[in-house]
Design a protein around this motif. Structure first.
Motif, PDB file in Angstrom:
ATOM      1  N   ARG A  49       0.337  39.125  70.339  1.00 45.59           N
ATOM      2  CA  ARG A  49       0.129  37.716  69.990  1.00 45.59           C
ATOM      3  C   ARG A  49      -0.996  37.533  68.977  1.00 45.59           C
ATOM      4  O   ARG A  49      -0.957  36.625  68.140  1.00 45.59           O
ATOM      5  CB  ARG A  49      -0.184  36.917  71.256  1.00 45.59           C
ATOM      6  CG  ARG A  49       1.022  36.778  72.197  1.00 45.59           C
ATOM      7  CD  ARG A  49       0.634  36.166  73.524  1.00 45.59           C
ATOM      8  NE  ARG A  49       1.799  36.019  74.398  1.00 45.59           N
ATOM      9  CZ  ARG A  49       1.726  35.748  75.697  1.00 45.59           C
ATOM     10  NH1 ARG A  49       0.525  35.598  76.267  1.00 45.59           N
ATOM     11  NH2 ARG A  49       2.816  35.632  76.421  1.00 45.59           N
ATOM     12  N   LYS A  50      -1.985  38.411  69.042  1.00 42.39           N
ATOM     13  CA  LYS A  50      -3.156  38.257  68.174  1.00 42.39           C
ATOM     14  C   LYS A  50      -2.975  38.907  66.807  1.00 42.39           C
ATOM     15  O   LYS A  50      -3.400  38.349  65.782  1.00 42.39           O
ATOM     16  CB  LYS A  50      -4.385  38.846  68.866  1.00 42.39           C
ATOM     17  CG  LYS A  50      -5.694  38.594  68.138  1.00 42.39           C
ATOM     18  CD  LYS A  50      -6.884  39.044  68.980  1.00 42.39           C
ATOM     19  CE  LYS A  50      -8.195  38.729  68.292  1.00 42.39           C
ATOM     20  NZ  LYS A  50      -9.377  39.127  69.108  1.00 42.39           N
ATOM     21  N   THR A 106       0.592  42.786  75.247  1.00 43.41           N
ATOM     22  CA  THR A 106       1.016  41.404  74.996  1.00 43.41           C
ATOM     23  C   THR A 106      -0.064  40.645  74.233  1.00 43.41           C
ATOM     24  O   THR A 106       0.222  39.908  73.275  1.00 43.41           O
ATOM     25  CB  THR A 106       1.310  40.691  76.334  1.00 43.41           C
ATOM     26  OG1 THR A 106       2.363  41.383  77.016  1.00 43.41           O
ATOM     27  CG2 THR A 106       1.725  39.248  76.103  1.00 43.41           C
TER      28      THR A 106
END
Length: 511
Positions: A66-67, A62
């Protein structure tokens, strides 16, 4: 210099040369070809091995999504991994480019354990196609009504047990899953408690994460360790592999042997195994029969438990959703008969609840891994041949551009303003392309009938403390290949609006 010292010196020198050569080659490739964005490697030897574990992978994936975006690259030793975290990218890889991404990565630990028998784990090729055709034949949509009697009977048995022993609901769910699979595949009725075939399935599936996840077993990234003895550091996997192999052999051979023995005695129970065995003169090999039957046995058991357990967990947490579904059931069916498969199309909110269960806590959060048969490029990035491609199903179900407030359990997200269902049937949780789960219709029927009948007959709530206040219920989920809610307690009681005797009579008629 002694002979031993000479040997050790030569060995060390050779090892250093090999490492230098690999590092130089890897450095050249990295400079020449741009991989998708991803975390910086901690070590040029180990790659990202220190960043990920079975316990932390969900949070780590996750974080990386997101990064770094919906296609993320990382490396463990010399193995390349591509994490695919959006539905759009998954469709591109696994459907539009299915020819290149329909095989499976090799797992040395799975082979040592004996977990290389399931059709779903086999590499793309003729053997996989032969077994897949049989699975699709038995689990195509038109075949589903032939299994409804078994599913109905076993769901009713679960209802009876919930009436008498509600606190044992986890055991009742396990028995439901085992009974439906064993009856459908092998014509076998499981024992109410401690059935040996249920124990086999539980023991075998509990080891799947060790066989499949990146870095879970050192032999997957360093296959030569299989030649080292148990006492060598890092080689404790040998004992686990041997123990699991015994269970896997039992899973493959014991149930099918019981069917063969019944056929010899002139007893031909209607089940998938007996059908396949009776067709062996039509070029179906006995090993194929074992593989196909055991694939259903292994795949259907644990996943059904996960989905139905999540239903109980969600209903205890979201009582307003439960009341809304019960209101719909009563308005359509009344209170004097049990819901049946024929009612499914008339209960859109219950159907939406079923879809939300699959989305909110996907049964297999990272699906089964794919592999790149040939090198490829995606959005200008290099995808190396042999790379393991991980479908990040959990991220897809949490995509805020697709699902508003994705952490909230909200079946209404699958309904239009007029109350009818929208087009999102969340089929992606069953996989993609040529590797989509062939048993998805069967699983859907089992889970749907379970939830609609439990909703009709029972009220599920959180436990109360000594002061009459509802206790918190946030047990979280396990970290295996199949995600299960961790042990939790809830109160399951018959709904006062339902005439229990009428329902018990109805159940007795269907048994």
């Amino acid at each position: 210099m002694s002979l031993l010292s000479s040997v050790l010196s030569v060995t060390l020198l050779a090892t250093l040369c090999l490492i230098f050569k690999w590092r130089k080659a890897h450095s050249v490739v990295t400079q020449r070809r741009l991989y998708p964005p991803g975390p910086t490697t901690r070590s040029w030897i180990f790659g990202n091995a220190g960043d990920i574990s079975v316990e932390t992978q969900c949070d780590r994936y996750t974080e990386w999504y997101r990064k770094y975006g919906d296609v993320t690259y990382f490396r463990i030793f010399k193995e390349h991994f591509i994490l695919v975290s959006s539905h759009e990218a998954a469709v591109e890889f696994f459907e539009k480019r299915s020819k290149n991404y329909s095989t499976r990565p090799f797992s040395m630990m799975a082979q040592l354990m004996g977990w290389n028998f399931p059709t779903s784990f086999k590499p793309y090729g003729e053997q996989w196609r032969a077994e897949r055709r049989l699975l699709q034949h038995h689990f195509k949509p038109d075949a589903m009504p032939s299994y409804h009697a078994i599913q109905t009977r076993q769901v009713n048995i679960m209802l009876q047990r919930l009436l008498t022993e509600p606190d044992e609901f986890r055991n009742h769910i396990r028995n439901l899953a085992g009974a439906i699979i064993m009856s459908t595949v092998y014509g076998y009725d499981i024992a109410p408690k401690d059935d040996p075939y249920v124990k086999i399935a539980e023991t075998a599936t509990s080891k799947l994460g060790e066989a499949m996840f990146p870095g879970a077993s050192p032999v997957n990234v360093l296959p030569f360790l299989r030649y080292f003895p148990d006492w060598f550091p890092g080689c404790g996997f040998h004992q686990s592999a041997r123990d699991t192999k015994v269970v896997i052999d039992a899973m493959l051979n014991e149930p099918i042997a019981s069917v063969q023995e019944r056929i010899k005695r002139g007893i031909n129970d209607p089940c998938i195994a007996s059908q396949l065995l009776s067709n062996q003169d039509v070029s179906i090999e006995s090993q194929v029969v074992k593989n196909v039957c055991s694939t259903i046995y292994a795949a259907g058991y644990d996943t059904t438990i996960s989905a139905v357990a999540t239903f109980f967990y969600a209903m205890a947490n979201f009582h307003d959703v439960q009341l809304k579904a019960q209101t719909e059931i009563e308005s359509v069916i009344g209170t004097d008969r049990l819901p049946s498969f024929d009612d499914r199309a008339t209960l859109p909110y219950v159907e939406a609840l079923f879809r939300e269960l699959l989305r909110w806590q996907p049964v297999v959060p990272f699906s089964l891994f794919h592999a790149a048969s040939e090198e490829d490029a995606y959005n200008g990035y290099h995808i190396p041949k042999g790379a393991t491609i991980i479908p990040n199903i959990r991220a897809m179900t949490r995509d805020p551009s697709r699902y508003m407030e994705p952490e909230i359990f909200n079946p209404s997200r699958f309904l239009k303003l007029d109350g009818t269902l929208n087009d999102d049937d969340v089929q992606y949780v069953f996989g993609f392309g040529r590797r989509i789960c062939p048993g998805r219709y069967f699983a859907s029927d089992t889970v749907w009938l379970s939830i609609v009948r439990v909703l009709f007959l029972f009220d599920i709530q959180r436990k109360k403390d000594a002061f009459g206040n509802y206790t918190a219920l946030d047990s979280g989920y396990g970290t295996g290949l199949v995600a299960h809610p961790l042990p939790f307690e809830c109160t399951i009681s018959p709904r006062p609006r339902i005439d229990k005797q009428i329902i018990l009579d109805s159940i007795a008629e269907e048994l």
